[in-house]
Design an enzyme around this catalytic site. Structure first.
Site, PDB file in Angstrom:
ATOM      1  N   CYS A   9      38.007  47.263  43.635  1.00 19.39           N
ATOM      2  CA  CYS A   9      38.637  48.552  43.885  1.00 19.39           C
ATOM      3  C   CYS A   9      40.134  48.413  43.649  1.00 19.39           C
ATOM      4  O   CYS A   9      40.645  47.319  43.440  1.00 19.39           O
ATOM      5  CB  CYS A   9      38.372  49.008  45.324  1.00 19.39           C
ATOM      6  SG  CYS A   9      36.618  49.140  45.724  1.00 19.39           S
ATOM      7  N   GLY A  35      37.977  50.701  39.316  1.00 16.74           N
ATOM      8  CA  GLY A  35      36.885  51.410  39.955  1.00 16.74           C
ATOM      9  C   GLY A  35      36.751  52.808  39.401  1.00 16.74           C
ATOM     10  O   GLY A  35      37.728  53.561  39.393  1.00 16.74           O
ATOM     11  N   ASN A 109      40.828  47.183  49.399  1.00 16.37           N
ATOM     12  CA  ASN A 109      40.288  46.494  48.230  1.00 16.37           C
ATOM     13  C   ASN A 109      39.826  45.118  48.677  1.00 16.37           C
ATOM     14  O   ASN A 109      40.605  44.362  49.258  1.00 16.37           O
ATOM     15  CB  ASN A 109      41.360  46.379  47.144  1.00 16.37           C
ATOM     16  CG  ASN A 109      41.011  45.390  46.043  1.00 16.37           C
ATOM     17  OD1 ASN A 109      41.875  44.696  45.534  1.00 16.37           O
ATOM     18  ND2 ASN A 109      39.754  45.311  45.666  1.00 16.37           N
ATOM     19  N   GLY A 110      38.571  44.790  48.406  1.00 17.95           N
ATOM     20  CA  GLY A 110      38.080  43.468  48.767  1.00 17.95           C
ATOM     21  C   GLY A 110      36.747  43.525  49.476  1.00 17.95           C
ATOM     22  O   GLY A 110      35.992  44.490  49.352  1.00 17.95           O
ATOM     23  N   TYR A 249      39.635  38.894  33.827  1.00 20.77           N
ATOM     24  CA  TYR A 249      39.003  40.161  33.465  1.00 20.77           C
ATOM     25  C   TYR A 249      39.528  41.389  34.196  1.00 20.77           C
ATOM     26  O   TYR A 249      39.797  42.424  33.580  1.00 20.77           O
ATOM     27  CB  TYR A 249      37.483  40.061  33.693  1.00 20.77           C
ATOM     28  CG  TYR A 249      36.784  41.383  33.491  1.00 20.77           C
ATOM     29  CD1 TYR A 249      36.724  41.961  32.223  1.00 20.77           C
ATOM     30  CD2 TYR A 249      36.212  42.069  34.549  1.00 20.77           C
ATOM     31  CE1 TYR A 249      36.109  43.189  32.019  1.00 20.77           C
ATOM     32  CE2 TYR A 249      35.592  43.297  34.356  1.00 20.77           C
ATOM     33  CZ  TYR A 249      35.539  43.854  33.098  1.00 20.77           C
ATOM     34  OH  TYR A 249      34.940  45.059  32.898  1.00 20.77           O
ATOM     35  N   SER A 290      39.088  43.596  27.289  1.00 22.49           N
ATOM     36  CA  SER A 290      39.746  42.508  28.013  1.00 22.49           C
ATOM     37  C   SER A 290      39.692  41.169  27.278  1.00 22.49           C
ATOM     38  O   SER A 290      40.355  40.220  27.687  1.00 22.49           O
ATOM     39  CB  SER A 290      39.130  42.352  29.407  1.00 22.49           C
ATOM     40  OG  SER A 290      37.734  42.160  29.311  1.00 22.49           O
TER      41      SER A 290
END
Length: 463
Positions: A9, A35, A109-110, A249, A290
Site C-alpha cells: 500500500c 495499490g 502500509n505494511g 520492484y 520495472s
C-alpha cells in the site's frame, strides 16, 4: 516480472496546507503503483473530520467536486492493495474512529505479524472489530492507553511486531511512525509554504512541489503540532533492514530509498546480473515497466544493444475479466505485445525482475518465440523467491512460489526458455548498497532465503 506479485500500500499526509485534500490527491496519484484496489482521504478542518474513500483507482474515487467538499488544512491518504484482512469497503483506509474522547484517523502500509494474537487479547478485553484489517488493532490499542497521546501511541506501537508505516490523525496533531526494523519506507518533506508532507516514497514530493528533508527513522514517532516537529523513539531495539523488493520492484524508479535512487540500483543489478550470468545474444529487452532499468544495465555492461522488444498497453482495465483459458491468454496479449521486427530471427535476453508463479513468464517467452525470436534467454534481476513474505506483500503461501518447488533447470524447462539465471543474494546487495556512501540500512532478503527479521507467530499456519 511475474504479474501475480502485487504491490503493498502507499500512504501520504500533509499538515498545514489550505489545499490539503488536493495535495493529498496528487500525492496518492503518484503512489498509485503501490495499490490499485482502493483509495481514501481523511481531512481535518478545525476539529471536524471529513472522509471519502472507495474501491478503485484514485481518479475513480475522487473528482473535483468531491475534493472541494474535503475542506481542511491537514489530510492523510491511502492507496490499497489488500494483503492481510482481504478486500471490501470496510477495509478501505484511512480508518476513522469516533469516540467520546475525540476522533482518530489511521492509515497504514505494511503488515502486523502478531495481529491475530493481539486481536484475541483485545476481544477478550471487550473490543469489537468492524473490519478484518490489522490496521484497526492500533486504534483499539491507543484507546486503551492512558497519558499524553504521544505516550499512548508509543506504548501501543511497542506491542506491534511486523512492518509498518503509520499515519495517525487526531484533532490537534498528526503523528507518523515507522516499524522498528525499517522494513517499510516513510519520508518527510516540506512545502514552499512550510507545510510538512509525509510519503511512502519521495516521488510524491516531486509531484506536490515538496523538498525532501529526511526519512523517518526505524522505531521513530514524529508529531506535527502547531507547525512544529517533535520526534520520539518508541523503542531502542531497532535495526535498519529495508525490504529488498522495494528496490527491486515496488518503488517508482524516480524515488530515493535510504538516500539511494531506485533506478540506479536496478541498473546496477542489471550490470551485476551480466557479470554473474553472461550470454552471447543479439539483443536485450526488458519486461515493462520495472525491469527496464535492469535491462539497460545489462546492456551497458555487456555491450549488447538494448531494444524495446516488448510494449506494454497502459490502457488495459484493472478489472479485465478472464473467465476462460483462451481469454486469459488473450489478456496477456492485450497487456504486452512483442515487437516482431526487433526480435525476429534474433537471440534475445529477456530481463525481468522476479518470477513468482511462472505462468506469466512462460506466456511472455511464448509470445517472443511466436514473434520470431530464435532463442529466448531469461535473466532475473532478483534472487529466486522461495519463501512467503508476511510484511505486506501478497506472497503468503509456499504453494504460490514456483522456485520453492522447482530448481532452475526444471523452471527453465517449464517456462520454455533457452536458459535461465537469477542474480545472487550477494549480487543484489552489492547492486543496492555497493556504490552508496550514505546508506546505513541492510536488506531484508527473507523471501529469498527464509531469514525473517521478526518472529512469525501463527503466520505459517496456513502454509
Amino acid at each position: 516480472m511475474d504479474r501475480e506479485l502485487h504491490e503493498e500500500c502507499g500512504v501520504f499526509a500533509i499538515y498545514g496546507s489550505k489545499n490539503a485534500a488536493s495535495m493529498c490527491y496528487y500525492g496518492l496519484h503518484s503512489l498509485q503503483h503501490r495499490g490499485q484496489e482502493a483509495a481514501g482521504i481523511l481531512v481535518k478542518d478545525d476539529c471536524e473530520f471529513n472522509i471519502q474513500k472507495g474501491e478503485g483507482l484514485v481518479t475513480e474515487v475522487f473528482d473535483t467536486s468531491s475534493l472541494l467538499k474535503l475542506k481542511g488544512d491537514v489530510a492523510i491518504g491511502h492507496v490499497r492493495y489488500s494483503t492481510a484482512g482481504g478486500g471490501g469497503l470496510a477495509n478501505v483506509q484511512p480508518l476513522l474512529f469516533r469516540t467520546m474522547q475525540g476522533s482518530l484517523g489511521i492509515a497504514h502500509n505494511g503488515n502486523i505479524v502478531n495481529a491475530n494474537e493481539l486481536k484475541r487479547e483485545l476481544e477478550a478485553q471487550g473490543s469489537i472489530f468492524s473490519s478484518t484489517s490489522d490496521t484497526e488493532i492500533l486504534g483499539h490499542l491507543i484507546k486503551r492507553q492512558e497519558g499524553h497521546m504521544i505516550d499512548r501511541i508509543c506504548l501501543s506501537l511497542e506491542k506491534l511486531d511486523g512492518a509498518f508505516a503509520f499515519l495517525i490523525l487526531i484533532e490537534n496533531a498528526l503523528y507518523v511512525a515507522r516499524d522498528k526494523y525499517g522494513l517499510r519506507p516513510l519520508s518527510i518533506g516540506i512545502m514552499p509554504d512550510g507545510a510538512y508532507v509525509f510519503s511512502s516514497e519521495t516521488c510524491a514530493f516531486d509531484i506536490v512541489g515538496a523538498k525532501y528533508l529526511r526519512d523517518v527513522e526505524p522505531g521513530e514517532v514524529v508529531r506535527v503540532k502547531k507547525d512544529q516537529l517533535l520526534t520520539k523513539k518508541y523503542t531502542q531495539a531497532v535495526s535498519d533492514t529495508m525490504c529488498a523488493m522495494e528496490y527491486i520492484y515496488f518503488s517508482r524508479p524516480d524515488s530515493d530509498l535510504d538516500g539511494i535512487n531506485v533506478h540506479t540500483t536496478r541498473k546496477e543489478a542489471g550490470k551485476q546480473l551480466f557479470r554473474e550470468a553472461p550470454i552471447d545474444v543479439d539483443v536485450i529487452i526488458g519486461v515493462p515497466d520495472s525491469s527496464i532499468s535492469a535491462a539497460i544495465g545489462y546492456s551497458e555492461e555487456s555491450g549488447i544493444p538494448y531494444e524495446m522488444g516488448l510494449v506494454k498497453n497502459k490502457y488495459v482495465g484493472r478489472t479485465f475479466i478472464q473467465p476462460t483459458q483462451e481469454m486469459r491468454e488473450q489478456g496477456v496479449r492485450m497487456k504486452l505485445s512483442a515487437v516482431s521486427s526487433i526480435v525476429r530471427n534474433k537471440k534475445v535476453v529477456m530481463i525481468d525482475d522476479s518470477i513468482v508463479r511462472g505462468t506469466t513468464s512462460k506466456r511472455i517467452v511464448h509470445l517472443l518465440k511466436e514473434a520470431g525470436a530464435k532463442e529466448v534467454h531469461v535473466r532475473i534481476a532478483s534472487p529466486a523467491i522461495k519463501f512467503p513474505c508476511f510484511y505486506g506483500v501478497d506472497t503468503s503461501s509456499m504453494d504460490e512460489l514456483i522456485s520453492n518447488k522447482m530448481d532452475i533447470d526444471k523452471l527453465c524447462t517449464y517456462i520454455e526458455a533457452d536458459s535461465l539465471a537469477f542474480i545472487s543474494e550477494a549480487g543484489i546487495s552489492r547492486a543496492i548498497h555497493g556504490n552508496s556512501t550514505t546508506s546505513k540500512c541492510s536488506l531484508c532478503l527473507a523471501c529469498f532465503n527464509g531469514d525473517y527479521v521478526t518472529e512469525l507467530y501463527d503466520s505459517f499456519e496456513n502454509n
